[in-house]
Enzyme design. Structure first.
Site, PDB file in Angstrom:
ATOM      1  N   HIS A  84      -5.745   6.850   5.274  1.00 35.03           N
ATOM      2  CA  HIS A  84      -4.726   5.881   4.894  1.00 35.03           C
ATOM      3  C   HIS A  84      -4.973   4.513   5.522  1.00 35.03           C
ATOM      4  O   HIS A  84      -4.694   3.491   4.908  1.00 35.03           O
ATOM      5  CB  HIS A  84      -3.357   6.405   5.320  1.00 35.03           C
ATOM      6  CG  HIS A  84      -2.205   5.650   4.752  1.00 35.03           C
ATOM      7  ND1 HIS A  84      -1.914   5.653   3.406  1.00 35.03           N
ATOM      8  CD2 HIS A  84      -1.265   4.865   5.334  1.00 35.03           C
ATOM      9  CE1 HIS A  84      -0.843   4.914   3.183  1.00 35.03           C
ATOM     10  NE2 HIS A  84      -0.429   4.417   4.346  1.00 35.03           N
ATOM     11  N   SER A 139       0.455   0.641   0.815  1.00 33.57           N
ATOM     12  CA  SER A 139       1.186   1.882   0.952  1.00 33.57           C
ATOM     13  C   SER A 139       2.492   1.800   0.178  1.00 33.57           C
ATOM     14  O   SER A 139       2.484   1.615  -1.035  1.00 33.57           O
ATOM     15  CB  SER A 139       1.380   2.173   2.433  1.00 33.57           C
ATOM     16  OG  SER A 139       1.696   3.501   2.661  1.00 33.57           O
ATOM     17  N   ASP A 177      -7.011  10.291   2.681  1.00 34.04           N
ATOM     18  CA  ASP A 177      -5.651   9.825   2.964  1.00 34.04           C
ATOM     19  C   ASP A 177      -4.652  10.971   2.862  1.00 34.04           C
ATOM     20  O   ASP A 177      -4.514  11.579   1.804  1.00 34.04           O
ATOM     21  CB  ASP A 177      -5.285   8.730   1.956  1.00 34.04           C
ATOM     22  CG  ASP A 177      -4.010   7.993   2.321  1.00 34.04           C
ATOM     23  OD1 ASP A 177      -3.194   8.542   3.084  1.00 34.04           O
ATOM     24  OD2 ASP A 177      -3.832   6.864   1.821  1.00 34.04           O
TER      25      ASP A 177
END
Length: 761
Positions: free
Chosen positions: A731, A611, A696
């Site tokens: 995600h 991320s 995501d």
């Protein structure tokens, strides 16, 4: 307030490796983000490609469609802009992603047997049938169960026996034939059968213990549906609440407060829902119209008030709702003042407030009377070397979760009796821990008791749940996660190292290795992990799958770089906005220190981040591609300038205080100088694996897709470059517990392959 360190809206980019036992609610349920914006592109043309069912022996080549972007007389050309399709349905885009997945499968097919062996090894360490440490709430113990071969948990409860009505650290939930019967409230395995992805983001039992409200996500896009169920009969109460966040709380036994999002998935409205009525008839308690702010919701430990907060990255203010009088609506508790961040809770006739400002950057704790919120008393003053992370209230105690010298600490203060004046708190009792570096997290405790429950872990200590008697100062271990297969913590060493950054700042690192396997002569393989954003603290915690690397001679290191919060608020401030590049140079300094001290060499150094940590990996790969042998960038935020220029992308507006607003020239050129997609060059790169999730909402799948396409076009080496996009996840990737272990096995196999270590299995 409980878990305030995980409360803030970290937006689309938050993803860190934590081990969390989810009990009554998912404390890591963060505000949602992005998807489904309709977007149109020019210059579409058909992509020619081999049949998707065939493995690819050569890497896919993404078509180039020139997309010109100009700002401040600076021209950027994005040949892969077409890869963004917010509908997730464009045939060209999906075909390209499938080609990349097929190529990844092809390249890794030669090590599939090793991956399977690793997965079996990792899975064998898991005690598949297990029970979490029971949590007391009302007249019941609540807990989760895992079953052999099952991906998800059962959520259960049992009555607390009459001889345990007064809580004690020595209480044990009876389970024998004479014990109160177990009641399975919800079996997630049954719920998940019809879905490729399944996650419960919140699970809240009503005050009278008769109902449960739970938030369900079946796509990975973090847009939830809330169901209310009668616990005994399993009957659904009313119609579900749709298109909401996982943030919900009971307002008495007959009403819920919940949060909805706007068209860019910004949590912006708080609602009161009365059971049995239509969602369309719900009362809007608050609407936040400033698109740099997001709304969230907390319940006080006393359960007498709900708090609706609105926050940006630097400002937070709060309202309160008396749950006994929900019809009165919200009342202001802390004012909206730019740069002042407040989180709140309640005990007796006082509200307690953790308050941060530019002057008191590490926070102070103050209290005000419920009937006079304008006058405050300082309970814990601000200290430059100690950051107050969060507070947790009990009827007779205040617990401060703090940070000092990059380590978490717990300090317990006794409070005067309710009704007596509050004064500055002194002589706090500090809880002691055994490892040199470790992780400590708050968890659900009973407000009316003197027992504090917390979870503890280190790089060599499995997750452990403790009950701490705040009167006696005694800790009792309630549960430690089992690690099967002969694990012995004494075989491993964990330690702290400090690297000197280019500006002289000392950067802490946490290390673990198996002492009988490493040589410490520069020949050992090493995996360096980093994050460094949003003031998130990546404290060293245990992960059983990591043993498969440590037991093969790896050293594992966490770099606690600036941009995180490990060393206090200033540590964060010095790694954001126009100081963001400190995050990257700190990580490089850590890598160079590890090489200099002979923990590894360049040829044995692997790096990993997810991320915002994926941004870190992309950044350092462009800055120092010579320094690393292999890299994994998970769901990486790599197209910084383009994303932050587009306010139609979910949560962009709320992130301007984190990264900067590139509509301003100074920020535009600074962000462009480190944005990974904008800085790919024609030179040699290490072996690289990049991952993404099609659904995501925090990092659009197109960002890593573009990064990989541009790397394929420009890099001058023959090293491995793989892109793996999960087409049915978001995600946090796949939702099943064994599915996640499979991903670990795949990643570890990639590292072993990159280091030519596959023949050692």
């Amino acid at each position: 307030m409980l878990n305030q360190n995980l409360r803030f809206n970290i937006g689309r980019f938050f993803s860190i490796p934590l081990t969390v036992s989810v009990l009554l609610s998912s404390t890591l349920s963060l505000p949602s983000a992005a998807h489904s914006q309709s977007h149109h592109y020019n210059h579409r043309r058909t992509m020619t490609s081999p049949p998707q069912s065939l493995p690819l022996s050569h890497p896919p080549v993404a078509k180039k469609v020139e997309h010109v972007m100009e700002l401040f007389n600076d021209v950027r050309i994005d040949n892969y802009y077409w890869l963004r399709d917010d509908s997730r349905s464009d045939p060209d885009v999906l075909d390209y992603l499938r080609q990349e997945n097929a190529y990844t499968d092809s390249v890794m097919s030669g090590t599939k047997e090793i991956e399977d062996k690793l997965f079996a090894e990792i899975r064998r360490r898991i005690k598949e049938e297990d029970v979490s440490a029971p949590v007391r709430q009302g007249p019941y113990y609540y807990y989760t169960k895992t079953l052999e071969g099952k991906e998800y948990v059962q959520r259960c409860r049992r009555l607390i026996p009459s001889n345990q009505k007064v809580p004690s650290v020595n209480d044990t939930m009876p389970t024998g034939p004479d014990a109160p019967p177990e009641h399975v409230i919800l079996d997630e395995n049954i719920k998940a059968q019809q879905h490729e992805y399944y996650s419960i983001g919140s699970f809240k039992v009503s005050p009278n213990s008769k109902l449960v409200a739970y938030a369900e996500d079946t796509k990975g896009d973090e847009i939830y549906t809330v169901y209310v169920m009668d616990i005994e009969t399993q009957a659904t109460i009313g119609e579900p609440l749709v298109s909401v966040t996982s943030n919900l709380e009971w307002a008495g036994d007959d009403a819920l407060v919940y949060i909805t999002m706007d068209n860019i998935l910004r949590p912006y409205k708080a609602w009161l829902h009365v059971l049995g009525t239509e969602q369309s008839k719900d009362t809007c308690l608050y609407e936040e119209k400033d698109d740099t702010f997001s709304v969230d919701l907390e319940a006080s430990e006393s359960k007498k008030y709900l708090f609706v907060g609105s926050e940006s990255k630097i400002t937070r203010f709060n309202f309160y709702l008396d749950v006994s009088k929900p019809e009165e609506g919200l009342k202001v508790l802390t004012q909206r003042v730019d740069g002042i961040d407040t989180t709140v809770s309640h005990r007796g006739d006082h509200f307690f407030i953790k308050r941060r400002s530019d002057q008191f950057f590490n926070s102070e704790v103050v209290a005000c009377a419920v009937n006079n919120t304008s006058s405050t008393t300082v309970l814990i003053p601000h200290r430059e070397s100690v950051k107050i992370q969060e507070i947790q209230l009990f009827s007779d105690h205040l617990v401060a979760y703090e940070r000092e010298n990059a380590l978490p600490k717990i300090t317990v203060y006794h409070l005067p009796s309710i009704g007596e004046p509050l004064r500055s708190l002194e002589n706090g009792l500090v809880v002691s821990f055994i490892d040199p570096v470790y992780s400590v997290d708050s968890t659900a405790s009973e407000f009316s008791s003197s027992i504090l429950r917390f979870s503890y872990s280190s790089l060599k200590t499995p997750p452990s749940v403790y009950d701490y008697d705040m009167k006696a100062g005694v800790s009792v271990l309630k549960k430690v996660d089992s690690v099967l297969g002969g694990f012995d913590a004494t075989h491993y060493v964990t330690e702290r190292q400090w690297a000197r950054a280019s500006d002289g700042t000392l950067i802490p690192m946490s290390l673990v290795y198996r002492k009988d396997l490493v040589k410490l002569d520069g020949s050992d393989p090493l995996l360096l992990y980093g994050y460094g954003s949003y003031e998130v603290c990546i404290d060293p915690s245990f992960k059983s799958s990591r043993l498969s690397l440590l037991d093969r001679g790896f050293i594992y290191v966490i770099a606690h770089i600036r941009g995180g919060g490990e060393m206090g608020r200033q540590w964060y401030e010095n790694g954001k906005l126009l100081k963001k590049k400190n995050t990257f140079t700190d990580f490089i300094a850590c890598a160079e220190h590890l090489i200099e001290k002979k923990f590894c060499s360049k040829e044995r150094l692997c790096i990993n981040g997810r991320s915002a940590g994926g941004l870190l990996i992309g950044g350092v790969l462009n800055m120092r591609p010579d320094l690393f042998k292999a890299a994994v960038a998970g769901v990486p935020f790599v197209d910084v300038v383009t994303t932050m220029l587009d306010p139609t992308i979910p949560l962009t507006t709320s992130e301007w205080e984190e990264w900067g607003d590139p509509r301003k020239e100074e920020f535009y050129f600074y962000m462009k100088s480190y944005s990974p997609v904008d800085n790919v060059k024609a030179h040699n790169y290490p072996h690289i694996l990049v991952t993404a999730g099609l659904n995501d909402p925090r990092v659009l799948y197109s960002e890593p897709a573009k990064f990989v396409a541009k790397l394929r076009d420009l890099k001058t080496d023959d090293n491995i470059l793989l892109f793996k996009c999960e087409l049915g996840a978001g995600h946090f990737s796949k939702s099943g517990r064994f599915e996640k272990l499979q991903e670990d096995a795949f990643t570890y196999t990639f590292f072993l392959k990159s280091l030519n270590m596959t023949n050692q299995l």
